[in-house]
Design a protein around this motif. Sequence first.
Motif, PDB file in Angstrom:
ATOM      1  N   ALA A 142       3.060   7.898   8.439  1.00 13.25           N
ATOM      2  CA  ALA A 142       3.606   7.217   9.763  1.00 13.25           C
ATOM      3  C   ALA A 142       2.912   5.758  10.155  1.00 13.25           C
ATOM      4  CB  ALA A 142       3.130   8.199  10.956  1.00 13.25           C
ATOM      5  N   ALA A 143       1.872   5.662   9.457  1.00 15.26           N
ATOM      6  CA  ALA A 143       1.510   4.352   9.761  1.00 15.26           C
ATOM      7  C   ALA A 143       2.037   3.066   9.086  1.00 15.26           C
ATOM      8  CB  ALA A 143      -0.239   4.119   9.588  1.00 15.26           C
ATOM      9  N   ALA A 144       2.418   3.535   7.778  1.00 17.52           N
ATOM     10  CA  ALA A 144       3.011   3.024   6.710  1.00 17.52           C
ATOM     11  C   ALA A 144       4.451   2.456   7.316  1.00 17.52           C
ATOM     12  CB  ALA A 144       3.090   3.327   5.280  1.00 17.52           C
ATOM     13  N   VAL A 145       5.317   3.522   7.609  1.00 17.00           N
ATOM     14  CA  VAL A 145       6.613   3.477   7.939  1.00 17.00           C
ATOM     15  C   VAL A 145       6.673   2.914   9.515  1.00 17.00           C
ATOM     16  CG1 VAL A 145       8.838   4.860   8.504  1.00 17.00           C
ATOM     17  CG2 VAL A 145       7.253   5.607   6.570  1.00 17.00           C
ATOM     18  N   ILE A 146       5.823   3.269  10.451  1.00 15.70           N
ATOM     19  CA  ILE A 146       6.053   2.662  11.439  1.00 15.70           C
ATOM     20  C   ILE A 146       5.916   0.888  11.424  1.00 15.70           C
ATOM     21  CG2 ILE A 146       5.105   2.461  13.978  1.00 15.70           C
ATOM     22  CD1 ILE A 146       4.669   5.556  13.812  1.00 15.70           C
ATOM     23  N   GLY A 147       5.060   0.746  10.563  1.00 16.77           N
ATOM     24  CA  GLY A 147       4.552  -0.764  10.410  1.00 16.77           C
ATOM     25  C   GLY A 147       5.631  -1.402   9.764  1.00 16.77           C
ATOM     26  N   GLY A 148       6.776  -0.947   9.203  1.00 14.68           N
ATOM     27  CA  GLY A 148       7.628  -1.743   8.636  1.00 14.68           C
ATOM     28  C   GLY A 148       8.297  -1.348   7.261  1.00 14.68           C
ATOM     29  N   THR A 149       7.260  -0.525   6.520  1.00 12.92           N
ATOM     30  CA  THR A 149       7.722  -0.341   5.130  1.00 12.92           C
ATOM     31  C   THR A 149       8.863   0.505   5.197  1.00 12.92           C
ATOM     32  OG1 THR A 149       5.472  -0.629   4.607  1.00 12.92           O
ATOM     33  CG2 THR A 149       6.632   0.523   3.002  1.00 12.92           C
ATOM     34  N   SER A 150       9.679   0.328   4.147  1.00 12.26           N
ATOM     35  CA  SER A 150      10.798   1.010   4.314  1.00 12.26           C
ATOM     36  C   SER A 150      10.563   2.488   3.278  1.00 12.26           C
ATOM     37  CB  SER A 150      12.149   0.331   3.301  1.00 12.26           C
ATOM     38  OG  SER A 150      13.138   1.116   3.313  1.00 12.26           O
ATOM     39  N   LEU A 151      11.228   3.607   3.557  1.00 11.65           N
ATOM     40  CA  LEU A 151      11.121   4.786   2.880  1.00 11.65           C
ATOM     41  C   LEU A 151      12.214   4.620   1.743  1.00 11.65           C
ATOM     42  CD1 LEU A 151      11.076   7.414   5.705  1.00 11.65           C
ATOM     43  CD2 LEU A 151       9.402   7.199   4.183  1.00 11.65           C
ATOM     44  N   PHE A 152      12.958   3.800   1.612  1.00 12.57           N
ATOM     45  CA  PHE A 152      14.117   3.817   0.530  1.00 12.57           C
ATOM     46  C   PHE A 152      13.382   2.825  -0.528  1.00 12.57           C
ATOM     47  CE2 PHE A 152      16.014   4.846   4.536  1.00 12.57           C
ATOM     48  CZ  PHE A 152      16.733   5.998   4.206  1.00 12.57           C
ATOM     49  N   GLY A 153      12.241   2.217  -0.341  1.00 12.94           N
ATOM     50  CA  GLY A 153      11.655   1.312  -1.524  1.00 12.94           C
ATOM     51  C   GLY A 153      12.353  -0.091  -1.327  1.00 12.94           C
ATOM     52  N   GLY A 154      11.329  -1.022  -2.025  1.00  8.32           N
ATOM     53  CA  GLY A 154      11.618  -2.222  -2.082  1.00  8.32           C
ATOM     54  C   GLY A 154      11.427  -3.292  -1.050  1.00  8.32           C
ATOM     55  N   ARG A 155      10.969  -2.776   0.277  1.00  7.48           N
ATOM     56  CA  ARG A 155      10.830  -3.695   1.296  1.00  7.48           C
ATOM     57  C   ARG A 155       9.477  -3.115   2.085  1.00  7.48           C
ATOM     58  NH1 ARG A 155      12.196  -2.898   6.858  1.00  7.48           N
ATOM     59  NH2 ARG A 155      13.820  -1.132   6.017  1.00  7.48           N
ATOM     60  N   GLY A 156       8.416  -3.982   2.196  1.00  3.50           N
ATOM     61  CA  GLY A 156       7.368  -3.727   2.833  1.00  3.50           C
ATOM     62  C   GLY A 156       6.187  -4.684   2.590  1.00  3.50           C
ATOM     63  N   ARG A 157       5.125  -4.764   3.330  1.00  2.00           N
ATOM     64  CA  ARG A 157       3.949  -5.543   3.102  1.00  2.00           C
ATOM     65  C   ARG A 157       2.542  -4.729   3.415  1.00  2.00           C
ATOM     66  NH1 ARG A 157       4.319 -11.408   5.495  1.00  2.00           N
ATOM     67  NH2 ARG A 157       2.391 -11.812   4.523  1.00  2.00           N
ATOM     68  N   THR A 158       1.549  -5.043   2.892  1.00  2.00           N
ATOM     69  CA  THR A 158       0.522  -4.298   3.221  1.00  2.00           C
ATOM     70  C   THR A 158       0.000  -4.352   4.742  1.00  2.00           C
ATOM     71  OG1 THR A 158      -0.900  -6.000   2.229  1.00  2.00           O
ATOM     72  CG2 THR A 158      -0.311  -4.061   0.922  1.00  2.00           C
ATOM     73  N   TRP A 159       0.223  -5.782   5.124  1.00  2.00           N
ATOM     74  CA  TRP A 159      -0.134  -5.725   6.730  1.00  2.00           C
ATOM     75  C   TRP A 159       0.608  -4.968   7.446  1.00  2.00           C
ATOM     76  CZ3 TRP A 159      -3.710  -8.683   8.302  1.00  2.00           C
ATOM     77  CH2 TRP A 159      -4.420  -9.838   7.458  1.00  2.00           C
ATOM     78  N   ASN A 160       1.857  -4.332   6.950  1.00  5.85           N
ATOM     79  CA  ASN A 160       2.465  -3.335   7.754  1.00  5.85           C
ATOM     80  C   ASN A 160       1.269  -2.173   8.212  1.00  5.85           C
ATOM     81  OD1 ASN A 160       5.432  -3.360   5.969  1.00  5.85           O
ATOM     82  ND2 ASN A 160       4.944  -4.496   7.683  1.00  5.85           N
ATOM     83  N   ALA A 161       0.537  -1.665   7.296  1.00  6.92           N
ATOM     84  CA  ALA A 161      -0.553  -0.872   7.549  1.00  6.92           C
ATOM     85  C   ALA A 161      -1.309  -1.050   8.977  1.00  6.92           C
ATOM     86  CB  ALA A 161      -1.390  -0.533   6.353  1.00  6.92           C
ATOM     87  N   LEU A 162      -1.694  -2.315   8.782  1.00  2.00           N
ATOM     88  CA  LEU A 162      -2.397  -2.786  10.232  1.00  2.00           C
ATOM     89  C   LEU A 162      -1.862  -2.466  11.664  1.00  2.00           C
ATOM     90  CD1 LEU A 162      -4.865  -3.925  11.833  1.00  2.00           C
ATOM     91  CD2 LEU A 162      -3.675  -6.239  11.209  1.00  2.00           C
ATOM     92  N   LEU A 163      -0.373  -2.914  11.674  1.00  2.00           N
ATOM     93  CA  LEU A 163       0.277  -2.623  12.634  1.00  2.00           C
ATOM     94  C   LEU A 163       0.879  -1.173  12.839  1.00  2.00           C
ATOM     95  CD1 LEU A 163       2.900  -5.638  12.253  1.00  2.00           C
ATOM     96  CD2 LEU A 163       1.173  -5.508  13.878  1.00  2.00           C
ATOM     97  N   GLY A 164       1.193  -0.335  11.665  1.00  2.00           N
ATOM     98  CA  GLY A 164       1.461   0.873  12.083  1.00  2.00           C
ATOM     99  C   GLY A 164       0.340   1.763  12.768  1.00  2.00           C
TER     100      GLY A 164
END
Length: 429
Positions: free
Chosen positions: A358-380
Amino acid sequence: MSTEKTSTPVEAPVVNPDAAHDAVTAVDPRLLVREQGLKGYVSEFRRKMHAGDLGSIPVVLGLVIIAIIFQSLNSAFLSAENLNNIAVTMVGTGMMAVGIIFVLLLGEIDLSVGSVSGVAGAIVAVMSVTHGMNEWLAVLVALVGGAAIGALHGFFFARIGAPAFAVTLAGLLFWLGFMLQLLGDAGTINLDSEGVVGSLTTYYFSDIAAAYGLAAVAVAVFFLTSFFDNRRREAAGVPSRPLSDIVLRTVLLAIVAFAAAAMFNQYKGLPLALVLFLAVLVITDFVLRRTGYGRKIFALGGSVEASRRAGINVTAVRISVFALAGFFAAVGGLFWASKIAAANQSAGTGDLLMNVIAAAVIGGTSLFGGRGRTWNALLGVMVIVSIQYGLALEGIATPVVYMITGGVLLATVVIDSITRKTQKTAGRA
């Protein structure tokens, strides 16, 4: 005798020569140069809205709304003590979410990270406490073990061709049993709260210069990196941000960084756990965005077949990504063991796996692949842990916490799906 007439193309008269001279070919919106001033920000926001590319804006707004709601319900929510506790608690889940982000970028999933984190804590406890091994060496064995477990999952997925979902689901069960076997009949092994692992979540840099110094360094590095990156883009003749944009972003970062430093100094100081987490985010973000290896991961998330034809070793990249997920699962497991100063049978179980994904997805990483940044982990993870702490302050029962967290995750997945469809319509996917 008939003569065959041939027609030659005739140029249409130019009605408005000035307009024709100024006309340009349509280009990718990502290459557009934003207008100067406030009008430029408004037009850029409208363009991103139309293209379904809002980045981290929804998450940041969500954090603001969460803070307003819980602060209005309980004035202790934004206290220095509560925010400091949130910062330390989120690191274990956040570290594991970093590894999951690498896997999600491939368009795959790893369900074993919770069990692997429990195994890492058990390895350190058994080796250092039960068998008297040097704790640093025990930590190294645990981290290498986590990476090896992840690589094993990657081998079955990338080389044998088994679905990642099935492989890691089997891993979830197997490594959970392995952890229970390691801990034995006792079930719980206490750790030294002042040892290597124990200090991960209990050590604070009490000198006020530490927090303010880190904030100053972060702001300076951000400005210099953005400035010189812009200089390189200008020299290469590609669109770049105006200097005013860089200055504005730097000022906003400075406000957040120094406000956080002031908050930490009001309680115990700057927590070591947060420093390590930020260091990991900086390093992994650099790897993803600035190295050939990172570009290969994004390429695989976009199209496996196209990546293979481009000469990318698909098998090697996939195995390495799952190894990274196992490594960061082990890192997160050590932080969770530090949090309770023990390794026990409940480590890595419960809602931990759900919170990591949930943290990865809520932060902005796409479940479909190819879009996201590790900073998404912080936000999520900030969203997840803030909700948990806010509800805890209100004495909300655990079942309600699960339901609310699940609702937030569902809303995020729906937004991700809508965003992907919008990007396809806009020609961005």
